[in-house]
Design a protein around this motif. Structure first.
Motif, PDB file in Angstrom:
ATOM      1  N   LEU A 329     -16.451   3.175   4.377  1.00 23.08           N
ATOM      2  CA  LEU A 329     -16.104   3.641   5.370  1.00 23.08           C
ATOM      3  C   LEU A 329     -14.709   4.275   5.305  1.00 23.08           C
ATOM      4  N   GLU A 330     -14.424   5.414   5.849  1.00 25.31           N
ATOM      5  CA  GLU A 330     -13.204   6.042   6.031  1.00 25.31           C
ATOM      6  C   GLU A 330     -12.338   6.106   7.499  1.00 25.31           C
ATOM      7  N   PHE A 331     -11.374   5.119   7.599  1.00 27.53           N
ATOM      8  CA  PHE A 331     -10.846   5.041   8.848  1.00 27.53           C
ATOM      9  C   PHE A 331      -9.596   6.029   8.691  1.00 27.53           C
ATOM     10  N   GLN A 332      -9.588   6.878   9.778  1.00 24.05           N
ATOM     11  CA  GLN A 332      -8.547   8.258   9.528  1.00 24.05           C
ATOM     12  C   GLN A 332      -7.097   7.823  10.240  1.00 24.05           C
ATOM     13  N   ASP A 333      -6.295   8.402   9.857  1.00 31.01           N
ATOM     14  CA  ASP A 333      -4.811   8.493  10.237  1.00 31.01           C
ATOM     15  C   ASP A 333      -4.115   6.948  10.211  1.00 31.01           C
ATOM     16  N   MET A 334      -4.477   6.500   8.801  1.00 27.33           N
ATOM     17  CA  MET A 334      -3.845   5.236   8.430  1.00 27.33           C
ATOM     18  C   MET A 334      -2.739   5.022   7.432  1.00 27.33           C
ATOM     19  N   ALA A 335      -1.910   6.195   7.532  1.00 27.85           N
ATOM     20  CA  ALA A 335      -0.841   6.047   6.838  1.00 27.85           C
ATOM     21  C   ALA A 335       0.344   5.335   7.556  1.00 27.85           C
ATOM     22  N   ILE A 336       0.358   5.668   8.973  1.00 29.44           N
ATOM     23  CA  ILE A 336       1.248   4.984   9.613  1.00 29.44           C
ATOM     24  C   ILE A 336       1.092   3.795  10.243  1.00 29.44           C
ATOM     25  N   TYR A 337       2.356   3.028  10.310  1.00 23.29           N
ATOM     26  CA  TYR A 337       2.353   1.598  10.992  1.00 23.29           C
ATOM     27  C   TYR A 337       1.013   0.901  10.577  1.00 23.29           C
ATOM     28  N   THR A 338       0.717   0.781   9.267  1.00 23.89           N
ATOM     29  CA  THR A 338      -0.283   0.124   8.580  1.00 23.89           C
ATOM     30  C   THR A 338       0.262  -0.706   7.504  1.00 23.89           C
ATOM     31  N   MET A 339       0.611   0.046   6.568  1.00 25.79           N
ATOM     32  CA  MET A 339       1.310  -0.696   5.111  1.00 25.79           C
ATOM     33  C   MET A 339       2.617  -1.282   5.716  1.00 25.79           C
ATOM     34  N   VAL A 340       3.322  -0.653   6.515  1.00 28.71           N
ATOM     35  CA  VAL A 340       4.635  -1.651   7.093  1.00 28.71           C
ATOM     36  C   VAL A 340       4.230  -2.830   7.986  1.00 28.71           C
ATOM     37  N   LYS A 341       3.121  -2.961   8.488  1.00 33.52           N
ATOM     38  CA  LYS A 341       2.719  -3.928   9.597  1.00 33.52           C
ATOM     39  C   LYS A 341       1.643  -4.967   8.931  1.00 33.52           C
ATOM     40  N   ASN A 342       0.996  -4.692   7.769  1.00 34.97           N
ATOM     41  CA  ASN A 342      -0.028  -5.644   7.312  1.00 34.97           C
ATOM     42  C   ASN A 342       0.325  -6.922   7.040  1.00 34.97           C
ATOM     43  N   ASN A 343      -0.503  -7.917   6.928  1.00 28.63           N
ATOM     44  CA  ASN A 343      -0.232  -9.425   6.715  1.00 28.63           C
ATOM     45  C   ASN A 343      -1.491  -9.890   5.743  1.00 28.63           C
ATOM     46  N   THR A 344      -1.284 -11.007   5.552  1.00 28.74           N
ATOM     47  CA  THR A 344      -2.245 -11.812   4.914  1.00 28.74           C
ATOM     48  C   THR A 344      -2.770 -12.974   5.497  1.00 28.74           C
ATOM     49  N   PHE A 345      -2.919 -12.929   6.900  1.00 29.39           N
ATOM     50  CA  PHE A 345      -3.702 -13.898   7.710  1.00 29.39           C
ATOM     51  C   PHE A 345      -4.935 -14.164   6.918  1.00 29.39           C
ATOM     52  N   ASN A 346      -5.305 -15.496   7.094  1.00 25.36           N
ATOM     53  CA  ASN A 346      -6.558 -15.748   6.592  1.00 25.36           C
ATOM     54  C   ASN A 346      -6.786 -15.857   5.155  1.00 25.36           C
ATOM     55  N   GLY A 347      -5.478 -15.254   4.500  1.00 24.91           N
ATOM     56  CA  GLY A 347      -5.626 -15.069   3.099  1.00 24.91           C
ATOM     57  C   GLY A 347      -6.503 -13.831   2.616  1.00 24.91           C
ATOM     58  N   MET A 348      -6.377 -12.862   3.703  1.00 26.84           N
ATOM     59  CA  MET A 348      -6.875 -11.660   3.341  1.00 26.84           C
ATOM     60  C   MET A 348      -6.126 -10.755   2.477  1.00 26.84           C
ATOM     61  N   LYS A 349      -6.865 -10.024   1.315  1.00 27.40           N
ATOM     62  CA  LYS A 349      -6.097  -9.256   0.541  1.00 27.40           C
ATOM     63  C   LYS A 349      -5.316  -8.150   1.009  1.00 27.40           C
ATOM     64  N   LEU A 350      -4.295  -7.827   0.672  1.00 25.47           N
ATOM     65  CA  LEU A 350      -3.479  -6.526   0.931  1.00 25.47           C
ATOM     66  C   LEU A 350      -4.270  -5.281   0.447  1.00 25.47           C
ATOM     67  N   PRO A 351      -4.433  -4.218   1.109  1.00 27.51           N
ATOM     68  CA  PRO A 351      -5.102  -3.170   0.582  1.00 27.51           C
ATOM     69  C   PRO A 351      -4.243  -2.517  -0.523  1.00 27.51           C
ATOM     70  N   ASP A 352      -4.672  -2.088  -1.666  1.00 23.03           N
ATOM     71  CA  ASP A 352      -4.066  -1.257  -2.587  1.00 23.03           C
ATOM     72  C   ASP A 352      -3.649   0.032  -2.043  1.00 23.03           C
ATOM     73  N   ILE A 353      -2.461   0.398  -2.435  1.00 19.15           N
ATOM     74  CA  ILE A 353      -1.991   1.651  -2.075  1.00 19.15           C
ATOM     75  C   ILE A 353      -2.072   2.902  -2.953  1.00 19.15           C
ATOM     76  N   VAL A 354      -2.768   3.973  -2.635  1.00 19.68           N
ATOM     77  CA  VAL A 354      -3.163   4.940  -3.508  1.00 19.68           C
ATOM     78  C   VAL A 354      -2.812   6.387  -3.067  1.00 19.68           C
ATOM     79  N   LEU A 355      -2.489   7.019  -4.020  1.00 17.98           N
ATOM     80  CA  LEU A 355      -1.954   8.434  -3.796  1.00 17.98           C
ATOM     81  C   LEU A 355      -2.936   9.361  -4.306  1.00 17.98           C
ATOM     82  N   GLU A 356      -3.397  10.218  -3.309  1.00 19.40           N
ATOM     83  CA  GLU A 356      -4.165  11.392  -3.645  1.00 19.40           C
ATOM     84  C   GLU A 356      -3.631  12.530  -3.753  1.00 19.40           C
TER      85      GLU A 356
END
Length: 376
Positions: A329-356
């Protein structure tokens, strides 16, 4: 290593589309060139510093909210470096003054406490003002002009003596808004603070300007900038964050499980709580490619994260076909206020950062167990 097939990327991952970043930057550069204003990258919305050299070719510098962002802007872009904080820490202020060009204070007390140190380094002092003009609709958490706000100094708290060594005024009252709200705000700014602007060197309109949105009224923005610059003989700064990376990235996720409890629920390997927290804070419903609102298409699902938080719910979506385990699934408009705010609550993996770029995908940063453990 570059990957040519998006489906081969490990999920979850943020995919930033370089061509769309450039498209946004070109719109901003046109405003700089035609008005003479200066535009800064507000790092609080987008801090993918591998792109700072590119962004620096178009914009005037960076805006920071504290020491770490200020250091990042200095190290990775190296142009004008502005900082604002509601309050500065004693053990950080000297380093901030050393690496920043404009130091903006939130209150007369903070200004008085640190102004001599700033002046001794030859840096520019700013004061954040509160125009007491709310233009927000329904999002009080993002309204700096609401009653009881801690952000900015009201006109009743300002005197000529307080502004004796101040070179510029700063306000930030918008959030994802058009230039008509800026025009309304500027009238309040002039009414309450206009007499002081004649003695200033600059004014900062802050952020929240959705300049690169398809329906944004750039003509009115330019009119506002020119009016202030010509009337008061000062330089106008803007510091949008979202506008730089608006609609320039996606969050790619995979369906892990489908359960039924009165409704169909798709559990995915991305989380609202961890990877797109504004979904819960604002709140808002991110768009998913090839989806629609509930019941608009034959198959409706509630999508939720894989954490133990009962409220880790992204929203309800409908699709043309049933969701399948392993489907992307592709969630749109996810460059902003995501990488800067994400966290590892529950031991969740941080998403990779990929440049297209040009149909190829380069993994800029990948995260693992040590990134979780090292934070604890």
């Amino acid at each position: 290593m570059k990957i040519k097939n998006k489906q081969e990327l490990k999920t979850p991952c943020y995919i930033i589309q370089k061509s769309k970043i450039i498209e946004n930057l070109e719109k901003l550069k046109e405003i700089i060139d035609t008005t003479g204003c200066k535009i800064l990258l507000a790092q609080k919305a987008f801090s993918m510093y591998s792109l700072y050299p590119l962004i620096g070719k178009y914009l005037s510098g960076t805006a920071a909210s504290g020491l770490y962002e200020a250091k990042l802007g200095k190290e990775e872009m190296g142009k004008e470096n502005h900082v604002f904080s509601p309050a500065y820490k004693e053990d950080e202020i000297d380093e901030i003054i050393n690496i920043c060009d404009h130091i903006i204070f939130n209150s007369p007390a903070q200004l008085e406490k640190y102004k001599e140190r700033v002046l001794n380094k030859g840096k520019s002092i700013g004061l954040r003002i509160n125009p007491e003009c709310s233009t927000q609709k329904g999002h009080e958490i993002y309204d700096p002009c609401r009653s009881g706000s801690r952000l900015g100094t009201k006109s009743s708290q300002i005197t000529e003596k307080i502004l004796e060594n101040v070179a510029g005024l700063h306000f930030h009252t918008l959030c994802e808004q058009n230039s008509d709200d800026l025009e309304i705000t500027l009238k309040a700014v002039e009414e309450k603070f206009g007499k002081y602007l004649y003695k200033m060197k600059w004014i900062n309109f802050g952020g929240g300007h959705h300049i690169t949105r398809y329906d944004y009224d750039i003509k009115t923005l330019k009119k506002c900038i020119r009016h202030i610059q010509e009337k008061y003989g000062i330089t106008v700064y803007l510091e949008p964050g979202e506008a730089i990376a608006l609609n320039a990235g996606i969050l790619l996720s995979e369906v892990l499980e489908i359960v039924e409890n009165d409704i169909l629920i798709g559990i995915i390997d991305a989380s609202a709580a961890c990877h797109m927290p504004d979904v819960l804070e604002m709140p808002y419903r991110p768009h998913i490619k090839d989806s629609s609102y509930p019941q608009n298409k034959p198959y409706t699902y509630q999508l939720a994260g894989a954490t133990c938080l009962a409220g880790d719910i992204i929203g309800e979506y409908s699709f043309n076909s049933p969701l399948k385990i392993g489907q992307k699934l592709e969630f749109q408009d996810m460059a902003i206020y995501t990488m800067v705010k994400n966290n590892t609550f529950n031991g969740m993996k941080l998403p990779d950062i990929v440049l297209e770029e040009n149909g190829e995908y380069e993994i800029i940063r990948s995260f693992g167990y040590n990134d979780f453990k090292s934070r604890l």
